[in-house]
Design a protein around this motif. Structure first.
Motif, PDB file in Angstrom:
ATOM      1  N   ASP A   1       0.821  -1.211   0.000  1.00  7.26           N
ATOM      2  CA  ASP A   1       0.000   0.000   0.000  1.00  7.26           C
ATOM      3  C   ASP A   1       0.858   1.266   0.000  1.00  7.26           C
ATOM      4  O   ASP A   1       0.487   2.270  -0.610  1.00  7.26           O
TER       5      ASP A   1
ATOM      6  N   SER B   1      -9.501   7.160 -10.299  1.00  3.25           N
ATOM      7  CA  SER B   1     -10.184   6.650  -9.109  1.00  3.25           C
ATOM      8  C   SER B   1     -11.317   7.575  -8.688  1.00  3.25           C
ATOM      9  O   SER B   1     -12.391   7.115  -8.286  1.00  3.25           O
TER      10      SER B   1
ATOM     11  N   ASN C   1     -19.679   1.434  -4.265  1.00  3.00           N
ATOM     12  CA  ASN C   1     -19.287   0.117  -4.765  1.00  3.00           C
ATOM     13  C   ASN C   1     -20.461  -0.674  -5.318  1.00  3.00           C
ATOM     14  O   ASN C   1     -20.369  -1.278  -6.396  1.00  3.00           O
TER      15      ASN C   1
ATOM     16  N   ALA D   1     -12.869  -6.959  -8.390  1.00  4.30           N
ATOM     17  CA  ALA D   1     -12.512  -5.862  -7.490  1.00  4.30           C
ATOM     18  C   ALA D   1     -11.898  -6.397  -6.204  1.00  4.30           C
ATOM     19  O   ALA D   1     -10.964  -5.801  -5.641  1.00  4.30           O
TER      20      ALA D   1
ATOM     21  N   SER E   1      -8.103  -5.498  -5.061  1.00  2.00           N
ATOM     22  CA  SER E   1      -7.850  -4.782  -3.807  1.00  2.00           C
ATOM     23  C   SER E   1      -6.829  -5.496  -2.926  1.00  2.00           C
ATOM     24  O   SER E   1      -6.274  -4.899  -2.010  1.00  2.00           O
TER      25      SER E   1
ATOM     26  N   LEU F   1      -3.340  -1.834  -9.675  1.00  4.21           N
ATOM     27  CA  LEU F   1      -4.049  -0.580  -9.421  1.00  4.21           C
ATOM     28  C   LEU F   1      -3.351   0.612 -10.071  1.00  4.21           C
ATOM     29  O   LEU F   1      -3.966   1.379 -10.821  1.00  4.21           O
TER      30      LEU F   1
ATOM     31  N   THR G   1      -5.656   6.057  -0.426  1.00  8.61           N
ATOM     32  CA  THR G   1      -4.661   5.363  -1.244  1.00  8.61           C
ATOM     33  C   THR G   1      -3.605   6.319  -1.790  1.00  8.61           C
ATOM     34  O   THR G   1      -2.421   6.020  -1.756  1.00  8.61           O
TER      35      THR G   1
ATOM     36  N   ASP H   1     -12.503  -0.252  -8.119  1.00  7.17           N
ATOM     37  CA  ASP H   1     -11.263  -0.882  -7.625  1.00  7.17           C
ATOM     38  C   ASP H   1     -10.785  -0.211  -6.342  1.00  7.17           C
ATOM     39  O   ASP H   1     -10.525  -0.852  -5.327  1.00  7.17           O
ATOM     40  N   THR H   2     -10.659   1.111  -6.443  1.00  2.84           N
ATOM     41  CA  THR H   2     -10.163   1.873  -5.307  1.00  2.84           C
ATOM     42  C   THR H   2     -11.176   1.877  -4.167  1.00  2.84           C
ATOM     43  O   THR H   2     -10.811   1.798  -2.985  1.00  2.84           O
TER      44      THR H   2
ATOM     45  N   ARG I   1     -10.975  -1.214  -1.994  1.00  3.36           N
ATOM     46  CA  ARG I   1      -9.758  -1.164  -1.171  1.00  3.36           C
ATOM     47  C   ARG I   1      -9.966  -0.203  -0.004  1.00  3.36           C
ATOM     48  O   ARG I   1      -9.577  -0.493   1.128  1.00  3.36           O
TER      49      ARG I   1
ATOM     50  N   ARG J   1     -12.171  -1.741   2.596  1.00  2.74           N
ATOM     51  CA  ARG J   1     -11.377  -2.670   3.414  1.00  2.74           C
ATOM     52  C   ARG J   1     -10.601  -1.907   4.480  1.00  2.74           C
ATOM     53  O   ARG J   1     -10.524  -2.329   5.645  1.00  2.74           O
TER      54      ARG J   1
ATOM     55  N   THR K   1     -11.249  -7.566   3.312  1.00  2.00           N
ATOM     56  CA  THR K   1     -11.762  -7.560   1.937  1.00  2.00           C
ATOM     57  C   THR K   1     -13.023  -8.404   1.821  1.00  2.00           C
ATOM     58  O   THR K   1     -13.997  -8.010   1.162  1.00  2.00           O
TER      59      THR K   1
END
Length: 558
Positions: A48, A64, A144, A232, A236, A244, A313, A407-408, A411, A414, A434
Motif C-alpha cells: 500500500d 479513481s 461500490n 474488485a 484490492s 491498481l 490510497t 477498484d479503489t 480497497r 477494506r 476484503t
C-alpha cells in the motif's frame, strides 16, 4: 450559442485556477515542503505504501475519483438548464474541489497516511471519529454497489465495450511489470498502452460480446455484477504496483486522449447548444434547483469521495509532498473537464430543442445514455467517426472511469473495516477485511434486488451523503489549519456552503422518504443527518480552541 464558447471559457477558467489559485494554496496555505519525508518512504511496505512517479500517481488518482458520477450528475442536472450546471462545475472545480482534494491529500501525508476518518479522531475526538466512519462506510457501500450496477448495465447495453473493458486489465498487468519489474521508462509503455487500448476499442466494435440469457442461473446483468465484485476483490488484495497503479495510469492517459478527441470534435463541428441556459419549462415533478443542483452534481464540482481516495490510497503513494498540488488539485481539474464535456454532450448533442425535451421529459432522465448518444453525434459530425465506434468509445470511457473507482472504493472499504476493527480492539487482516467489504456490497446488491440491482436502492442518498462528507472533510482540514495558526478561510467558505446545502437536501429528502413510506432510506437519512451534525459540532468546538503551538511545531518537522 456555440458550444465552443462554453468549452473555451470552462477550460480557460480551470486552467487559470490551476496556474494561479492552486499555486497560492500550495505556497501560502498548505505550505508544501520538498524535504518532508512522505509516508510512502517512511512506511514503505511494497503493498500500500509505495513511492510513485507523480504522473503515474495522477493517473491513479484521477481515474479513481472520476467514476460514473461526473457524467451522470451533470447529465441529469442540465434539466434546469446548462447555465447553473456550467457555473457550478467550473467554479466548484476551481474553488471547492481543488482545495478539498489537495487538502485531504496534504493532511493525510502530514499524518503518516491516515485516512480522513482516522484524522477526525486525532483532531476532533473519538466520538466524532466513530460517527465519521459510519458516514464513510455508508458512502463507500453506495459507490461500490451502485457502480457495479452501472457498469453491468453498460456491458449489457453496449456489448461492443466488453473486449476493451476487460482487455484493459491485461494491458495494465503488462505495463506494471514493464515499469516496476523490468524498469522501463514511462514513455514507451505509455504510448504502447494507449495504442493497444484504442486497438481493443476497434476490435470490440467489430466483435461485440453478448452473453446468453442465463448463466449459472443468473441473467447477464447479475452475472457481470458477480464477476465485477470478484475482480474488485482480487484487485484490492494485490500490491498497488501490480494492477491498481498501472491500470489507473494507462486508463487515465486513454481517457484524457478520449476527452481530447471529444473536445476536438466540438471544435471542428461547432455545434449549437439547443438546451436553454435556464429552463423555465420544467417537467412536472422536477424538484427545486436549490438545493438539489448542488447534490445532483457532486463529482465534477466537489465530492466527499475524493477525500477518501486522497487520504486512503493516494497519500500512501506520494513520492514528494510538492507532488500533492499536481496530483490532488490537477486531479480535480481532470474531473471538472469530464463534467464540462458531459454538459456539452447533453446540451449540444441533440439536433433540436424538441429532441432534447423529448429525452429530458422528467427529472432523472438523461444520465449516461444522454452522454453516450450526444457525444456520439458530436464525434460523427466533427470527426466523421462511424456512429457505432463513437458509442463504443464513450461507453468504454464511462465503464473504465466507473471500474477504476470501484477498484479503489473496495480497497478503501477494506481500510475502513480494518480501522473499525482497530477501534474495537482487534486486528482485521487484509483478506478478512476484503471479504467483509465484499459480503456487505453483495448482500446489498442481491439482497435488495433479485437481479443484482439492489445496489441502486440507497442511491438516492448518494449525492447528499457525498456532499456532506466533503463538508466534513473540509472541517477536518480547517481544524488542522487553525491549530497551525494558518488562514483557514479558503476551506471554511466552501465548508459553510456545502454544509448548508447538503443538510437542506437531507431535510427535503426526509419529507420525500416519509411521504413514499420508504422506511429504509428514511432511517438511513436520519442516521446520516445526526452523525454529520454531531461531527460538525465537534469540529467547530475544536476550531474554537484556536492555535495549538505544540501541534504546529510537530507538523512543521520533516
Amino acid at each position: 450559442m456555440s458550444a465552443i464558447l462554453l468549452m473555451v471559457v470552462g477550460l480557460g477558467v480551470m486552467s487559470l485556477g490551476y496556474l494561479f489559485y492552486s499555486k497560492f494554496i500550495a505556497e501560502k496555505i498548505y505550505r508544501l515542503d520538498p524535504d518532508f519525508v512522505t509516508p510512502a518512504h517512511e512506511l514503505r511496505d511494497g503493498v500500500d505504501y509505495v513511492p510513485t512517479n507523480r504522473f503515474v500517481l495522477w493517473g491513479h488518482h484521477f481515474t479513481s475519483v472520476a467514476g460514473a458520477a461526473p457524467i451522470v450528475g451533470p447529465a441529469i442536472a442540465v434539466i434546469w438548464g446548462w447555465g447553473p450546471a456550467f457555473l457550478w462545475v467550473v467554479l466548484g472545480t476551481v474553488f471547492f474541489a481543488g482545495v478539498h482534494d489537495f487538502g485531504a491529500l496534504w493532511a493525510s501525508v502530514r499524518n503518516k497516511g491516515k485516512s480522513i476518518g482516522m484524522l477526525s479522531g486525532s483532531f476532533i475526538g473519538r466520538r466524532g471519529r466513530n460517527l465519521f466512519l459510519v458516514v464513510i462506510f455508508l458512502l463507500l457501500l453506495m459507490v461500490n454497489a451502485a457502480f457495479a450496477v452501472v457498469i453491468a448495465n453498460l456491458l449489457v447495453s453496449t456489448p461492443t465495450s466488453v473486449i476493451p473493458t476487460w482487455g484493459a486489465i491485461v494491458v495494465a498487468l503488462i505495463i506494471g511489470q514493464m515499469i516496476y519489474r523490468y524498469r522501463f521508462g514511462l514513455l514507451w509503455p505509455s504510448i504502447g498502452g494507449v495504442i493497444v487500448l484504442y486497438a481493443l476499442i476497434l476490435l470490440g466494435n467489430q466483435y461485440p460480446i453478448v452473453l446468453p440469457e442465463s448463466i449459472l442461473g443468473l441473467n447477464a446483468k447479475s452475472f457481470w455484477i458477480v464477476v465485477l465484485f470478484l475482480y474488485a476483490g482480487v484487485a484490492s488484495l494485490l500490491p498497488v504496483w501490480v494492477l491498481l497503479q498501472p491500470r489507473d495510469y494507462i486508463n487515465g492517459l486513454q481517457l484524457f486522449v478520449g476527452l481530447g478527441i471529444l473536445y476536438a470534435a466540438v471544435l471542428l463541428s461547432a455545434p449549437a447548444i439547443v438546451a436553454p441556459a435556464l429552463n423555465d419549462a420544467l417537467p412536472a415533478g422536477t424538484p427545486s434547483i436549490v438545493p438539489l443542483l448542488f447534490v445532483t452534481i457532486a463529482c465534477g464540482a466537489i465530492s466527499g469521495f475524493h477525500g477518501l481516495v486522497s487520504s486512503g490510497t493516494t497519500s500512501k503513494q506520494l513520492d514528494k509532498e510538492t507532488d500533492a498540488r499536481f496530483v490532488g488539485y490537477f486531479g480535480a481539474m481532470g474531473e471538472g473537464m469530464l463534467s464540462l464535456a458531459a454538459i456539452i454532450c447533453c446540451t449540444a448533442g441533440f439536433a433540436t430543442l424538441v429532441d432534447w425535451q423529448t429525452v429530458y421529459s422528467k427529472f432523472g432522465a438523461g444520465g449516461v445514455g444522454a452522454f453516450v448518444n450526444g457525444g456520439d453525434k458530436l464525434l460523427v459530425d466533427g470527426l466523421g467517426m462511424p456512429a457505432n465506434l463513437g458509442s463504443t468509445m464513450l461507453a468504454t470511457m464511462a465503464i473504465l472511469f466507473a471500474a477504476t473507482t470501484m477498484d479503489t472504493g473496495l480497497r478503501l472499504q477494506r481500510f475502513v473495516v480494518q480501522e473499525a476493527g482497530e477501534i474495537a480492539g482487534f486486528k482485521v487482516g487484509t483478506l478478512v477485511g476484503t471479504l467483509i467489504a465484499l459480503a456487505v456490497c453483495m448482500a446489498l446488491a442481491f439482497g435488495a434486488g433479485a437481479d443484482g440491482g439492489g445496489g441502486m436502492v440507497i442511491w438516492p442518498l448518494f449525492g447528499t451523503t457525498n456532499q456532506l462528507l466533503a463538508a466534513l472533510t473540509l472541517s477536518i482540514i480547517s481544524v488542522i489549519l487553525i491549530k497551525q495558526g494558518r488562514n483557514a478561510w479558503f476551506t471554511l467558505v466552501p465548508l459553510a456552503f456545502l454544509l448548508v446545502m447538503s443538510v437542506y437536501a437531507l431535510v427535503v429528502q426526509l419529507k420525500t422518504f416519509y411521504t413514499d413510506q420508504n422506511w429504509l432510506l428514511l432511517g438511513m437519512d436520519v442516521v446520516i443527518l445526526i452523525a454529520a451534525l454531531w461531527v460538525t459540532l465537534e469540529a467547530f468546538i475544536a476550531m474554537s480552541k484556536g492555535r495549538d503551538p505544540a501541534h504546529a511545531e510537530a507538523q512543521s518537522r520533516p
